[in-house]
Design a protein around this motif. Structure first.
Motif, PDB file in Angstrom:
ATOM      1  N   ARG A  10      36.910  44.214  46.564  1.00  0.00           N
ATOM      2  CA  ARG A  10      36.484  45.017  46.042  1.00  0.00           C
ATOM      3  C   ARG A  10      36.270  46.339  47.058  1.00  0.00           C
ATOM      4  O   ARG A  10      35.454  47.273  47.096  1.00  0.00           O
ATOM      5  CB  ARG A  10      35.305  44.929  45.418  1.00  0.00           C
ATOM      6  CG  ARG A  10      35.169  43.797  44.407  1.00  0.00           C
ATOM      7  CD  ARG A  10      33.789  43.559  43.538  1.00  0.00           C
ATOM      8  NE  ARG A  10      33.717  42.542  42.807  1.00  0.00           N
ATOM      9  CZ  ARG A  10      32.956  41.892  42.418  1.00  0.00           C
ATOM     10  NH1 ARG A  10      31.646  42.496  42.369  1.00  0.00           N
ATOM     11  NH2 ARG A  10      33.073  40.595  42.086  1.00  0.00           N
ATOM     12  N   ASN A  19      34.778  48.686  44.609  1.00  0.00           N
ATOM     13  CA  ASN A  19      35.959  49.292  43.658  1.00  0.00           C
ATOM     14  C   ASN A  19      35.688  50.923  43.629  1.00  0.00           C
ATOM     15  O   ASN A  19      35.971  51.329  42.606  1.00  0.00           O
ATOM     16  CB  ASN A  19      35.814  48.628  42.568  1.00  0.00           C
ATOM     17  CG  ASN A  19      36.308  47.028  42.436  1.00  0.00           C
ATOM     18  OD1 ASN A  19      37.019  47.036  43.393  1.00  0.00           O
ATOM     19  ND2 ASN A  19      35.734  46.495  41.640  1.00  0.00           N
ATOM     20  N   ASP A  38      39.784  45.011  41.164  1.00  0.00           N
ATOM     21  CA  ASP A  38      39.765  44.420  39.520  1.00  0.00           C
ATOM     22  C   ASP A  38      40.231  45.628  38.533  1.00  0.00           C
ATOM     23  O   ASP A  38      39.957  46.773  38.841  1.00  0.00           O
ATOM     24  CB  ASP A  38      38.189  43.986  38.944  1.00  0.00           C
ATOM     25  CG  ASP A  38      37.737  43.088  40.219  1.00  0.00           C
ATOM     26  OD1 ASP A  38      37.843  41.798  39.885  1.00  0.00           O
ATOM     27  OD2 ASP A  38      36.741  43.635  40.727  1.00  0.00           O
ATOM     28  N   HIS A  51      34.904  46.095  38.107  1.00  0.00           N
ATOM     29  CA  HIS A  51      34.691  44.596  38.109  1.00  0.00           C
ATOM     30  C   HIS A  51      34.127  44.427  36.652  1.00  0.00           C
ATOM     31  O   HIS A  51      34.929  43.451  35.954  1.00  0.00           O
ATOM     32  CB  HIS A  51      33.787  44.075  39.157  1.00  0.00           C
ATOM     33  CG  HIS A  51      33.613  42.639  38.816  1.00  0.00           C
ATOM     34  ND1 HIS A  51      32.438  42.242  38.536  1.00  0.00           N
ATOM     35  CD2 HIS A  51      34.251  41.501  39.591  1.00  0.00           C
ATOM     36  CE1 HIS A  51      32.469  40.920  38.420  1.00  0.00           C
ATOM     37  NE2 HIS A  51      33.747  40.471  39.100  1.00  0.00           N
ATOM     38  N   LYS A 113      41.569  41.596  34.892  1.00  0.00           N
ATOM     39  CA  LYS A 113      40.348  41.396  34.395  1.00  0.00           C
ATOM     40  C   LYS A 113      40.511  40.987  32.816  1.00  0.00           C
ATOM     41  O   LYS A 113      39.780  41.894  32.091  1.00  0.00           O
ATOM     42  CB  LYS A 113      39.071  42.296  34.751  1.00  0.00           C
ATOM     43  CG  LYS A 113      38.895  42.248  36.137  1.00  0.00           C
ATOM     44  CD  LYS A 113      37.744  41.167  36.572  1.00  0.00           C
ATOM     45  CE  LYS A 113      36.386  41.009  35.740  1.00  0.00           C
ATOM     46  NZ  LYS A 113      35.719  39.933  36.341  1.00  0.00           N
TER      47      LYS A 113
END
Length: 245
Positions: A10, A19, A38, A51, A113
Motif C-alpha cells: 500500500r 494507498n 488495492d 483497501h 479487491k
C-alpha cells in the motif's frame, strides 16, 4: 545476498496514509522496487485505489466504495486519519499510479479487491487500463479470488498473475502452475523453503506478505523468496544493501 523485489505494501504505509500518492511516491524514495495496492470500482465504474470495501477507516465517512461515484470518492479526505499533515491526500485513481511508475523499473502489484464485493467487469476494466498504458511488463495482478485471476489470465495471457492466500496449501506450486499463475503471494507464516524451491523450479516466484521485522525478512530471504511485500521498504532496502556488500 541476491537481489530481491522490495514491494511496498500500500506504498510506504508505515509512515504515510496507505494507498495514497504520498505513500506511493515516498516508497520509491525509500528504495522500493515495487508497489502493492488495492483496486476497487466506484459506482460509475472507475478504478480507484483503496483497501477497505467501506470508507470509515481511511476516508472518514460511512458507506461503501461501490456506492460512491468517483467524484464523490475524490472529494473525501484520505489522509487525516493518519496525520493532519496528510489532509490533502485523496483516494487515487489507477491512472495516477500508472502515471507515476510507467517507464520506471518498478513492479506494480495490483490486488483485485473482489472477494467481498463482486465487481462486475472489474477484470476487463483492469486489463484494458494496463494495455492502454502499455504496462503489461510492469504489472502483476493478485487476488484472494483465484477464479477472478483465472478469468484475467484467459482475457490477457500476457499479464502475470499471483495467488494470494493466508493458510498453508498442499503443493501450492502445482496449484499455481495449473492456474497459469506467475507467483505465489502467501502470508509470511505459510512459507517453507522446500515450497519456495519447488515453485522456482516451475518458474513461479514467491513474494510473502506482510513482513516488517528484519529478522523475519532475513529468514525469508534465506528461504530463497524472490521478493517481500512490506510496509517498511526502507528497512528491507537497508537489510539487502548490508548483505550485498
Amino acid at each position: 545476498m541476491r537481489s530481491i523485489d522490495i514491494i511496498a505494501h500500500r506504498g510506504a504505509s508505515a509512515i504515510c496514509p496507505e494507498n495514497t500518492m504520498a505513500a506511493f511516491e515516498r516508497s520509491l524514495q525509500l528504495g522500493a522496487t515495487g508497489i502493492e495496492t488495492d483496486v476497487q470500482l466506484s459506482s460509475d465504474g472507475r478504478l480507484v485505489l483503496i483497501h477497505d470495501e467501506t470508507l470509515s477507516r481511511t476516508a472518514g465517512t460511512e458507506g461503501w466504495v461501490k456506492d460512491k461515484s468517483v467524484e464523490e470518492l475524490r472529494s473525501l479526505d484520505a489522509g487525516t486519519w493518519f496525520h493532519a499533515h496528510f489532509a490533502v491526500e485523496r483516494i487515487p485513481s489507477l491512472d495516477e499510479l500508472f502515471d507515476l511508475v510507467r517507464g520506471k523499473n518498478i513492479l506494480l502489484n495490483l490486488e483485485l479487491k473482489n472477494g467481498m464485493v463482486s465487481y462486475k467487469g472489474m477484470e476487463e476494466k483492469i486489463i484494458k487500463a494496463v494495455r492502454d498504458w502499455d504496462m503489461e511488463q510492469q504489472v502483476i495482478l493478485s487476488s484472494f479470488n483465484h477464479a477472478s485471476l483465472v478469468k484475467c489470465k484467459r482475457l490477457a495471457p500476457e499479464i502475470r498473475t499471483a495467488l494470494l492466500y493466508m493458510e498453508k496449501l498442499y503443493r501450492p506450486y502445482d496449484y499455481a502452475a495449473k492456474l497459469e499463475a506467475s507467483a505465489l503471494h502467501p502470508y509470511k507464516l505459510a512459507v517453507t523453503q522446500e515450497e519456495v524451491a519447488s515453485a522456482l523450479a516451475q518458474g513461479i516466484a514467491t513474494h510473502p506478505f506482510t513482513v516488517n521485522d528484519p529478522v523475519e525478512m532475513l529468514a525469508l530471504i534465506n528461504m530463497g523468496v524472490q521478493g517481500i511485500i512490506t510496509d517498511v521498504p526502507d528497512v528491507l532496502a537497508a537489510l539487502t544493501a548490508v548483505h550485498t556488500r
